[in-house]
Write an enzyme that holds these catalytic residues in place. Structure first.
Site, PDB file in Angstrom:
ATOM      1  N   ARG A 250       0.883  -1.175   0.001  1.00  0.00           N
ATOM      2  CA  ARG A 250       0.028  -0.085   0.050  1.00  0.00           C
ATOM      3  C   ARG A 250       0.870   1.294   0.045  1.00  0.00           C
ATOM      4  O   ARG A 250       1.980   1.166   0.411  1.00  0.00           O
ATOM      5  CB  ARG A 250      -0.951  -0.051   1.277  1.00  0.00           C
ATOM      6  N   ASP A 306     -13.224  -7.937  -1.497  1.00  0.00           N
ATOM      7  CA  ASP A 306     -14.462  -7.312  -1.137  1.00  0.00           C
ATOM      8  C   ASP A 306     -15.453  -7.263  -2.214  1.00  0.00           C
ATOM      9  O   ASP A 306     -16.847  -6.967  -2.002  1.00  0.00           O
ATOM     10  CB  ASP A 306     -14.306  -5.991  -0.413  1.00  0.00           C
ATOM     11  N   MET A 349     -14.058 -10.448   5.897  1.00  0.00           N
ATOM     12  CA  MET A 349     -13.329  -9.125   5.241  1.00  0.00           C
ATOM     13  C   MET A 349     -14.529  -8.233   4.660  1.00  0.00           C
ATOM     14  O   MET A 349     -15.605  -9.010   4.233  1.00  0.00           O
ATOM     15  CB  MET A 349     -12.264  -9.306   4.465  1.00  0.00           C
ATOM     16  N   ARG A 351     -14.363  -3.927   3.896  1.00  0.00           N
ATOM     17  CA  ARG A 351     -14.141  -2.676   4.519  1.00  0.00           C
ATOM     18  C   ARG A 351     -15.510  -1.859   4.566  1.00  0.00           C
ATOM     19  O   ARG A 351     -16.141  -1.343   5.683  1.00  0.00           O
ATOM     20  CB  ARG A 351     -13.242  -2.036   3.748  1.00  0.00           C
ATOM     21  N   GLU A 405     -16.214  -7.034   8.515  1.00  0.00           N
ATOM     22  CA  GLU A 405     -15.344  -5.990   9.463  1.00  0.00           C
ATOM     23  C   GLU A 405     -15.644  -4.682   9.336  1.00  0.00           C
ATOM     24  O   GLU A 405     -15.556  -3.868  10.465  1.00  0.00           O
ATOM     25  CB  GLU A 405     -13.868  -6.127   8.765  1.00  0.00           C
ATOM     26  N   TYR A 457      -7.096 -13.378   7.060  1.00  0.00           N
ATOM     27  CA  TYR A 457      -6.104 -13.342   6.431  1.00  0.00           C
ATOM     28  C   TYR A 457      -6.008 -14.872   5.658  1.00  0.00           C
ATOM     29  O   TYR A 457      -5.324 -15.138   4.604  1.00  0.00           O
ATOM     30  CB  TYR A 457      -4.876 -13.049   7.056  1.00  0.00           C
ATOM     31  N   MET A 458      -6.591 -15.998   6.344  1.00  0.00           N
ATOM     32  CA  MET A 458      -6.360 -17.114   5.812  1.00  0.00           C
ATOM     33  C   MET A 458      -7.339 -17.286   4.470  1.00  0.00           C
ATOM     34  O   MET A 458      -6.971 -17.942   3.708  1.00  0.00           O
ATOM     35  CB  MET A 458      -6.774 -18.135   6.593  1.00  0.00           C
TER      36      MET A 458
HETATM   37  N1  LIG Z   1      -6.463   8.292  -5.410  1.00  0.00           N
HETATM   38  C1  LIG Z   1      -5.370   7.590  -5.784  1.00  0.00           C
HETATM   39  N2  LIG Z   1      -4.572   8.037  -6.614  1.00  0.00           N
HETATM   40  C2  LIG Z   1      -3.440   7.317  -6.782  1.00  0.00           C
HETATM   41  N3  LIG Z   1      -2.868   6.312  -6.269  1.00  0.00           N
HETATM   42  C3  LIG Z   1      -3.543   5.735  -5.250  1.00  0.00           C
HETATM   43  C4  LIG Z   1      -4.912   6.476  -4.908  1.00  0.00           C
HETATM   44  N4  LIG Z   1      -5.361   5.740  -4.068  1.00  0.00           N
HETATM   45  C5  LIG Z   1      -4.806   4.766  -3.800  1.00  0.00           C
HETATM   46  N5  LIG Z   1      -3.540   4.712  -4.528  1.00  0.00           N
HETATM   47  C6  LIG Z   1      -2.347   3.704  -4.719  1.00  0.00           C
HETATM   48  O1  LIG Z   1      -3.031   2.362  -5.042  1.00  0.00           O
HETATM   49  C7  LIG Z   1      -2.564   1.504  -4.079  1.00  0.00           C
HETATM   50  C8  LIG Z   1      -3.247   0.564  -3.808  1.00  0.00           C
HETATM   51  O2  LIG Z   1      -4.430   1.213  -2.992  1.00  0.00           O
HETATM   52  P1  LIG Z   1      -5.214   0.725  -1.692  1.00  0.00           P
HETATM   53  O3  LIG Z   1      -6.167   1.430  -1.357  1.00  0.00           O
HETATM   54  O4  LIG Z   1      -4.259  -0.174  -0.799  1.00  0.00           O
HETATM   55  O5  LIG Z   1      -5.433  -0.793  -2.465  1.00  0.00           O
HETATM   56  P2  LIG Z   1      -6.548  -1.101  -3.434  1.00  0.00           P
HETATM   57  O6  LIG Z   1      -6.106  -0.871  -4.867  1.00  0.00           O
HETATM   58  O7  LIG Z   1      -6.919  -2.694  -3.181  1.00  0.00           O
HETATM   59  O8  LIG Z   1      -7.943  -0.213  -2.990  1.00  0.00           O
HETATM   60  C9  LIG Z   1      -1.678   2.194  -3.260  1.00  0.00           C
HETATM   61  O9  LIG Z   1      -0.022   2.057  -3.805  1.00  0.00           O
HETATM   62  C10 LIG Z   1      -1.950   3.557  -3.366  1.00  0.00           C
HETATM   63  O10 LIG Z   1      -0.927   4.329  -3.081  1.00  0.00           O
HETATM   64  O1  LIG Z   2      -4.664  -5.385   6.506  1.00  0.00           O
HETATM   65  P1  LIG Z   2      -4.816  -5.075   5.239  1.00  0.00           P
HETATM   66  O2  LIG Z   2      -3.712  -5.676   4.455  1.00  0.00           O
HETATM   67  O3  LIG Z   2      -4.270  -3.582   5.064  1.00  0.00           O
HETATM   68  O4  LIG Z   2      -5.949  -5.262   4.446  1.00  0.00           O
HETATM   69  C1  LIG Z   2      -7.165  -5.258   5.023  1.00  0.00           C
HETATM   70  C2  LIG Z   2      -7.997  -4.879   3.937  1.00  0.00           C
HETATM   71  O5  LIG Z   2      -8.140  -5.929   2.996  1.00  0.00           O
HETATM   72  C3  LIG Z   2      -9.232  -6.186   2.221  1.00  0.00           C
HETATM   73  O6  LIG Z   2      -9.655  -7.415   2.151  1.00  0.00           O
HETATM   74  C4  LIG Z   2      -9.346  -5.661   0.918  1.00  0.00           C
HETATM   75  O7  LIG Z   2      -8.874  -4.284   0.443  1.00  0.00           O
HETATM   76  P2  LIG Z   2      -8.117  -4.018  -0.799  1.00  0.00           P
HETATM   77  O8  LIG Z   2      -9.064  -4.295  -1.654  1.00  0.00           O
HETATM   78  O9  LIG Z   2      -7.852  -2.603  -0.568  1.00  0.00           O
HETATM   79  O10 LIG Z   2      -7.019  -4.822  -0.956  1.00  0.00           O
HETATM   80  C5  LIG Z   2     -10.345  -5.285   3.328  1.00  0.00           C
HETATM   81  O11 LIG Z   2     -11.441  -5.988   3.184  1.00  0.00           O
HETATM   82  C6  LIG Z   2      -9.513  -5.139   4.420  1.00  0.00           C
HETATM   83  O12 LIG Z   2      -9.989  -4.126   5.308  1.00  0.00           O
HETATM   84 MG   LIG Z   3      -9.536  -0.450  -1.819  1.00  0.00          MG
END
Ligand SMILES: Nc1ncnc2c1ncn2[C@@H]1O[C@H](COP(=O)(O)OP(=O)(O)O)[C@@H](O)[C@H]1O
Ligand SMILES: O=P(O)(O)OC[C@H]1O[C@](O)(COP(=O)(O)O)[C@@H](O)[C@@H]1O
Ligand SMILES: [Mg+2]
Length: 534
Positions: A250, A306, A349, A351, A405, A457-458
């Site tokens: 992240r 999710d 999970m 969010r 969650e 996580y599993m």
């Molecule tokens: N609005 C945004 N603009 C650019 N990059 C973003 C933005 N939001 C999240 N990211 C980047 O995308 C990656 C994944 O975001 P994250 O929210 O952790 O997971 P997911 O893509 O599963 O929702 C991270 O490296 C984060 O910095």
């Molecule tokens: O503990 P971590 O790695 O931040 O992930 C927890 C989050 O990952 C998820 O399973 C999925 O989130 P993303 O789609 O942003 O990866 C959420 O339901 C949960 O809140």
């Molecule tokens: Mg996300």
């Protein structure tokens, strides 16, 4: 709670785009909208959270007095779902006959001086004008269950999106391609399947330079992390295990640093596997490339356990998560059922979306109470979860609860912290419920044996099941076809069982959530037999 739709001028209604296309159930009350002079209230939008998100996307204006409003809406939809192409910014970009032909697995000529050989007889290409219907139910009334209506008559509107697949003309010569794959956010079953299929398909087109960016977007800036060369040989068996061969993370560098790094490395095809955040990043990368007039295709593959990405039937990994959750639910059931006044609590999970909890509860048939973020509930009080648990112990002898969650966050102390990507860190509702349940039964002197299972996580770390394996394969292939066809700023999805390309902003305008008025949530309630906890 009512949602307010501002009237721009009498009879002209300003609807958030996503209100028009998402899951909220819209009742338009009596009379046509055009008769209202004051702001129009649309009662019965029960999903307030979802509505709050809905304000962010583009807002078409619909004037229902206009006899052509329907065709105008459909044209507007067509424009919104147009998929960006590299010729939008580089009109002189040249196309070539595709090198993707199943009868000719590898390009025969190394320099393609005479153009690429193709098989005229092979009808395996998708025409650029092929479309897939986004919505397939024709609701006869806004009161029909799950109805998504734009106007009081629930007029049938055709909403077409672009069909995914290989095109006859491609905009990149395979020998000029340097492709990179990056996986971001949390883990999700199937990441390796998608990586594998992207690599294999790129090789079929004739691409030799294929690399993995390690640990998400961070891999673009962290000098200690080297690109990982990928080939069919490297990826052949990676789908046999969960996780991501490339690693995930992240947070990470800015978009302009990512594009600087891509330029330096000569990457002109980027495949981005991730959820809402990742796709926001992918779209920003695509826009930055456009700004710099770079011939780069950025294509996303939605990854979210999710299932919170808009407009698609489901995202990969979701089926596996629901299936894997059965083991935890069954264990909770056995524990609860075998104990005197046993209560099993399982946290899954989700969010902001309760899809895993809802589907896993439905699939198991063992859940008595399913709690999701979209549906408010009370723990205490005569109509609360705890007094229902007491009733279940009295009548059935045991009970099993499945909680997402993101549910019941109002009961928890705010942590006021965010993860590296800016996602709010949630309190642990599972632990809270376990503690409150124990406290409650102790307080009333009623014996209860509470067992808590957190398999989150599993579930996330396991390998994809067969149906997700197929989904990943098709999505991975279509991502490569989209990039070769010259599309950028797009993502792939499954829509009414067909595979499609979406412009990224349309699928991430807000998280997709469970509609409490949907048939599926009602089915879940029918299965659990739970009352409203309000
Ligand atoms: N609005 C945004 N603009 C650019 N990059 C973003 C933005 N939001 C999240 N990211 C980047 O995308 C990656 C994944 O975001 P994250 O929210 O952790 O997971 P997911 O893509 O599963 O929702 C991270 O490296 C984060 O910095
Ligand atoms: O503990 P971590 O790695 O931040 O992930 C927890 C989050 O990952 C998820 O399973 C999925 O989130 P993303 O789609 O942003 O990866 C959420 O339901 C949960 O809140
Ligand atoms: Mg996300």
């Amino acid at each position: 709670m009512d949602a307010l739709l501002p009237v721009i001028k009498p009879g002209l209604v300003h609807l958030p785009a996503s209100t028009l296309r998402d899951h909220a159930l819209l009742f338009f009350g009596s009379g046509r909208m055009v008769k209202h002079l004051n702001p129009i209230r649309i009662p019965k939008i029960t999903n307030v959270k979802a509505e709050a998100h809905k304000q962010v996307s583009t807002a078409p204006i619909i004037d229902f007095r206009d006899p052509d409003w329907k065709s105008k809406y459909e044209l507007d939809f067509e424009a919104r779902f147009n998929i960006p192409h590299i010729t939008d910014v580089l009109p002189d970009a040249v196309s070539y006959p595709s090198t993707f032909c199943l009868k000719m697995r590898t390009p025969v000529s190394p320099d393609f001086a005479e153009g690429y050989p193709s098989d005229e007889e092979w009808h395996g290409y998708i025409n650029n004008n092929d479309r897939v219907l986004l919505k397939v139910i024709r609701y006869s009334s806004p009161t029909s269950a799950g109805a998504e209506c734009i106007d009081p008559d629930c007029t049938w509107l055709e909403q077409w999106v672009h069909r995914a697949g290989p095109r006859e003309k491609i905009y990149f010569k395979p020998e000029d391609v340097k492709a990179a794959i990056v996986t971001c956010g949390g883990l999700c079953p199937g990441l390796n399947d998608v990586i594998r299929q992207i690599v294999i398909t790129l090789e079929i087109y004739g691409v030799k330079k294929i690399f993995g960016i390690p640990f998400g977007y961070r891999g673009f800036s962290d000098k200690s992390l080297a690109e990982m060369p990928l080939s069919r040989k490297v990826v052949q068996n990676i789908h046999l295990s969960g996780g991501s061969l490339l690693g995930v993370s992240r947070g990470g560098p800015s978009v302009s640093d990512i594009v600087d790094s891509m330029e330096k490395r000569g990457i002109n095809m980027l495949f981005v596997l991730g959820g809402n955040g990742t796709h926001a990043g992918a779209n920003a990368i695509h826009e930055e490339c456009n700004k710099r007039r770079l011939k780069v295709a950025v294509v996303g593959v939605p990854k979210t356990i999710d299932n919170d990405i808009l407009l698609m039937d489901k995202t990969f990994g979701f089926d596996t998560a629901v299936e894997e959750a059965q083991r935890a639910i069954n264990s909770a059931y056995i524990e609860a059922h075998s104990a005197y006044h046993g209560i099993g609590i399982v946290k899954l999970m989700g969010r902001s979306s309760g899809f895993i909890a809802m589907q896993a509860s439905l699939a198991s048939g063992q859940i008595d109470i399913c709690l999701i973020p979209e549906v408010p509930f009370n723990l205490h009080g005569p109509h609360g979860v705890l007094s229902h648990l007491k009733y279940l112990l009295e009548t059935k002898g045991s009970a099993v609860v499945c909680v997402a969650e993101g549910a019941g966050q109002d009961f928890l102390e705010k942590i006021n912290a965010k993860d590296a990507s800016g996602n709010i860190i949630l309190g642990d509702i599972g632990v809270h419920m376990q503690q409150e349940t124990k406290k409650y039964f102790k307080g009333i002197g009623f014996p209860a044996d509470v067992k808590y299972i957190d398999p989150t996580y599993m579930i996330r770390a396991c390998r994809a099941n067969a149906s997700d394996g197929i989904l990943c394969t098709v999505l991975g292939q279509n991502a490569v076809h989209g990039a070769f066809a010259g599309y950028s700023g797009i993502t792939v999805g499954i829509c009414n069982t067909h595979y499609v390309y979406f412009p990224i902003p349309e699928v991430i305008a807000q998280p997709k959530v469970v509609d409490p008025n949907s048939r599926m949530w009602h089915r879940c309630l029918t299965s659990t037999g739970q009352p409203d906890f309000v």
